[in-house]
Every structure is written in structure tokens, then in C-alpha cells.
Motif scaffolding. Structure first.
Motif, PDB file in Angstrom:
ATOM      1  N   ALA A 170       7.986  15.186   9.435  1.00 35.62           N
ATOM      2  CA  ALA A 170       7.224  15.136   8.053  1.00 35.62           C
ATOM      3  C   ALA A 170       5.967  14.267   7.945  1.00 35.62           C
ATOM      4  O   ALA A 170       4.963  14.901   7.374  1.00 35.62           O
ATOM      5  N   GLU A 171       5.824  13.471   8.599  1.00 35.69           N
ATOM      6  CA  GLU A 171       4.376  12.681   8.867  1.00 35.69           C
ATOM      7  C   GLU A 171       3.571  13.258   9.724  1.00 35.69           C
ATOM      8  O   GLU A 171       2.374  13.100   9.480  1.00 35.69           O
TER       9      GLU A 171
ATOM     10  N   ILE B  45       0.673  -1.187  -0.006  1.00 36.62           N
ATOM     11  CA  ILE B  45       0.071   0.062   0.071  1.00 36.62           C
ATOM     12  C   ILE B  45       0.955   1.328  -0.070  1.00 36.62           C
ATOM     13  O   ILE B  45       2.050   1.022   0.106  1.00 36.62           O
ATOM     14  N   THR B  46       0.213   2.258  -0.302  1.00 33.87           N
ATOM     15  CA  THR B  46       1.209   3.511  -0.509  1.00 33.87           C
ATOM     16  C   THR B  46       1.226   4.174   1.253  1.00 33.87           C
ATOM     17  O   THR B  46       0.601   3.723   2.027  1.00 33.87           O
ATOM     18  N   SER B  47       2.323   4.830   1.163  1.00 30.14           N
ATOM     19  CA  SER B  47       2.512   5.484   2.551  1.00 30.14           C
ATOM     20  C   SER B  47       1.384   6.180   2.921  1.00 30.14           C
ATOM     21  O   SER B  47       1.087   6.247   4.264  1.00 30.14           O
ATOM     22  N   GLY B  48       0.568   7.066   2.229  1.00 28.65           N
ATOM     23  CA  GLY B  48      -0.656   7.740   2.582  1.00 28.65           C
ATOM     24  C   GLY B  48      -1.841   6.867   3.266  1.00 28.65           C
ATOM     25  O   GLY B  48      -2.311   7.248   4.000  1.00 28.65           O
ATOM     26  N   ASP B  49      -1.970   5.743   2.308  1.00 30.34           N
ATOM     27  CA  ASP B  49      -2.891   4.890   2.840  1.00 30.34           C
ATOM     28  C   ASP B  49      -2.342   4.149   4.317  1.00 30.34           C
ATOM     29  O   ASP B  49      -3.360   4.083   4.994  1.00 30.34           O
ATOM     30  N   HIS B  50      -1.296   3.943   4.524  1.00 25.66           N
ATOM     31  CA  HIS B  50      -0.717   3.537   5.723  1.00 25.66           C
ATOM     32  C   HIS B  50      -1.121   4.630   6.760  1.00 25.66           C
ATOM     33  O   HIS B  50      -1.464   4.286   7.970  1.00 25.66           O
ATOM     34  N   VAL B  51      -0.773   5.781   6.544  1.00 24.99           N
ATOM     35  CA  VAL B  51      -0.748   6.912   7.504  1.00 24.99           C
ATOM     36  C   VAL B  51      -2.255   6.856   7.851  1.00 24.99           C
ATOM     37  O   VAL B  51      -2.693   7.146   8.886  1.00 24.99           O
TER      38      VAL B  51
END
Length: 372
Positions: free
Chosen positions: A250-251, A8-14
Motif C-alpha cells: 500500500a505504501e 508527523i503524518t504518514s504522508g510526510d514520513h513517506v
């Protein structure tokens, strides 16, 4: 239920992590950037309706000269550990990691198995016949953790030996201060007399605790090196800390903080605080040898605890402790310092290994033990 596991993308994970009350900071995509010597991948578990119902950060560490890797999910994955069908959750993970070239998998769950209150720990320390916390009857036992443990063993997973195995491992026992439903007065009342006296002493002495920034990390690092020499541990290189601040900030701009305790202009203690949702961690600490009497370490801990409370956290985590309650063990001071906060010792279900290639698994254990 049959789950599918895929990248999955980092965005979906976050976004998935944000939907949970708390997730270990070691299971955030940003942590993959901090551990730059490892490869990393965000994985998602999808149900038969295509909904994202679980997630995990995988770190990959290659054996020198080979294309195969250890696949490591520190304090993860974030799945339903109370499920009676862990095979349905972990089987697709293992299949994915085999295809990715893993020779072994290590997972690490923060499901709480047992807890010991501060009073129970104090009584154990005072008893000369007791040397290990694990031999003391716990105050709480989690049946769901026991069921998960039985399932893992049936599926061929095994816990690494105590003080052995990969040096990448996270502590199974930690010390936590529960914050839910409490205010500052409750927290102070729960501390022992020495902690309350030291917090008060620091205030009277004029210790001032402030938040710093990346520009203050050289000051933190100077005291950190002093602490490492005094306490006989190997310090991380300086570059690790700016990289950690950059990646975690950054997150989430309030994911990580630096706290500085000064007395009359002198830095006497400094700490790093990390928060994800309702869980805050005391991640790194340093204290100067000079001016120990002004109790900067107590002052900075109290500030982090009260700030965690103000941020809506339900847990303040002081991280690892050892199993010892033996008065002759040099590690006893660690748990004595933490037990003074009035919290509780927590034993997680912890880390479990699944060797996929036993020869390479053993070779990697030897390699990591030699690297330290």
C-alpha cells in the motif's frame, strides 16, 4: 542547533524517506501497520526554520496492566548520526517519549561501524585459533561510528547485552553484497566456486524462478513450515505474511516481492524480498527438503540479487549473522552460506537503550525473555 520533535503524518514520513537514498523498511510508516500488536507513531525533527530534517517510526509496547510503554525505533531514527551533537538530536526525542509515557527508549542505528571482507572471513574460519569474528581485525573501521558510540555512552545510553534483553531487537551484524558500480559478471566473479557451480547447476536442472503474489503465500508458507521444522525455529503465523504484503504494498507497489523457485512443477524454494530506495533485503526464506540437489535456494538468491541490481540498488542485504567463525558451532553454516556470495560482514553501531524507569525497564526485560 535546537530541534523540535513532534508527530508527523504518514504522508510526510513517506515523503521524507523518499528524499533519502535508503531507509530501513523498519522505519517506514507501513511497518507500524505490520506490527499491529504494538502502537506506532511517526515523528519528525524540525530545525529552527521549520524544515523537516529527520524522521523516525516509534513502536510502543505496553507492560501488561500498566499504561507505560517501551518506545522502540527499530533501525532508526533517520537523523544525522555523524553529528558531534547527538544530544541535540536525541534529547528532544526522549522528552517527547517521556510525555508519551515511555519507561525506556530503544533506538537502533544502521550506521556501519566495521566490515570484514569475504576473504577475511574465510581465513578466520580456516584458523582453528579464531572462534569469533569480532576478534578478527576488520577491513574497514568507521570513525564516525566510534564518535557516535562515545556520545551515546556519555548521554547514558547503553547497548543491550549480547543474546540478552528485549526479544524485539534487530541484528547488529548482517551480511551484505555491495552492488554499486557492478554488473552481473562482476557479481558472479565475486562469488565462490560452489555458489557459481550451484547457480549453473540449477539452470541446467531446469529450475525456474518467478515472482508470485499474495495468492501464492499459502505455497510459500507450506515450505516455510517445513523449513522451520527442519531448522528448529518457531515459525510466524500465516496471517503475518498477507498483512505484511498488504501494508508494504500500500505504501509502494514494488516495496515487497515473493519469489518462487519451481522444478518440474514442484516448489523447491521461496523467498521474500523487500526494497526501500537503493537498499534491498532478503527478508524470509524457505526451502523444501526434497530436491535439494537442484539448488533452488541458490537460484532464487541469484534472481533476487540481479533484480536488486536492475532496480538500481547499491546494497543487497542478507540480514543477520552471528559472531561465530568456530567450526564446532552449529551457526557457522549460516555465515558460510552467505559468505559464498562474495559480500561482506557488516557490524552496525546497533541498538542502544535508555532506561527512564529502571524498575519497569528490568521488569520488561524479564517479561520479554519469558515470552520468547
Amino acid at each position: 542547533m535546537a530541534f523540535r520533535v513532534r508527530t508527523i503524518t504518514s504522508g510526510d514520513h513517506v515523503a521524507f524517506n523518499a528524499s533519502r537514498p535508503a531507509v530501513s523498511f523498519l522505519q517506514t510508516p507501513a511497518w507500524g501497520s505490520v506490527k499491529s500488536e504494538w502502537g506506532s507513531e511517526s515523528l519528525g525533527w524540525f530545525d529552527d526554520r521549520g524544515q523537516l530534517v529527520g524522521a523516525g517510526l516509534v513502536l510502543y509496547r505496553r507492560l501488561p496492566g500498566l499504561r507505560m510503554s517501551l518506545a522502540y525505533l527499530p533501525e532508526g531514527p533517520v537523523i544525522d548520526w555523524a553529528s558531534d551533537d547527538l544530544a541535540g538530536w536525541l534529547g528532544p526525542l526522549v522528552d517527547h517519549l517521556k510525555r508519551s509515557g515511555a519507561f525506556a527508549v530503544r533506538i537502533g542505528t544502521t550506521v556501519v561501524a566495521r566490515t570484514w571482507s569475504a576473504a577475511t572471513i574465510k581465513a578466520a574460519i580456516a584458523d582453528p585459533e579464531v572462534t569469533r569474528l569480532s576478534d578478527v581485525p576488520p577491513d574497514t573501521v568507521n570513525d564516525a561510528a566510534a564518535r557516535a558510540r562515545s556520545q551515546l555512552r556519555r548521554l547514558g545510553w547503553r547497548p543491550p547485552k549480547e543474546e540478552e534483553g528485549f526479544s524485539a531487537g534487530q541484528p547488529r551484524r548482517v551480511f551484505q553484497v555491495p552492488l554499486a558500480g557492478k554488473n552481473e559478471d562482476h557479481l558472479l566473479a565475486g562469488m565462490n566456486q560452489l555458489w557459481r557451480r550451484n547457480i549453473k547447476k540449477a539452470g541446467k536442472a531446469g529450475v525456474i524462478v518467478t515472482q508470485g503474489g499474495v495468492g501464492d503465500l499459502p505455497d510459500f508458507y507450506r515450505v516455510y513450515l517445513e523449513t522451520a521444522e527442519r531448522d528448529h525455529f518457531i515459525p510466524r503465523p500465516f496471517g503475518y505474511f498477507p498483512a505484511m504484503f498488504e501494508a508494504l504494498s500500500a505504501e509502494d507497489k514494488d516495496r515487497i516481492r515473493l519469489y518462487l523457485a519451481h522444478h518440474e512443477g514442484d516448489l523447491v524454494a521461496a523467498t521474500i524480498w523487500i526494497r526501500v530506495g537503493e537498499h534491498a533485503w532478503y527478508s524470509y526464506g524457505a526451502s523444501a527438503t526434497a530436491k535439494r540437489e537442484v539448488r533452488g535456494s541458490n537460484a532464487v538468491q541469484w534472481k533476487m540479487i540481479t533484480d536488486a541490481l536492475a532496480a538500481g540498488c547499491t546494497v543487497y542485504n542478507l540480514r543477520g549473522i552471528t559472531d561465530t567463525v568456530d567450526g564446532n558451532d552449529p551457526h557457522l553454516g549460516l555465515i558460510q552460506f552467505k559468505v559464498g556470495t562474495g559480500g561482506e560482514a557488516v557490524e552496525y553501531l546497533g541498538e542502544w537503550d535508555l532506561p527512564l524507569n529502571r524498575l519497569l525497564y528490568k521488569a520488561f526485560e524479564v517479561y520479554m525473555s519469558r515470552r520468547g
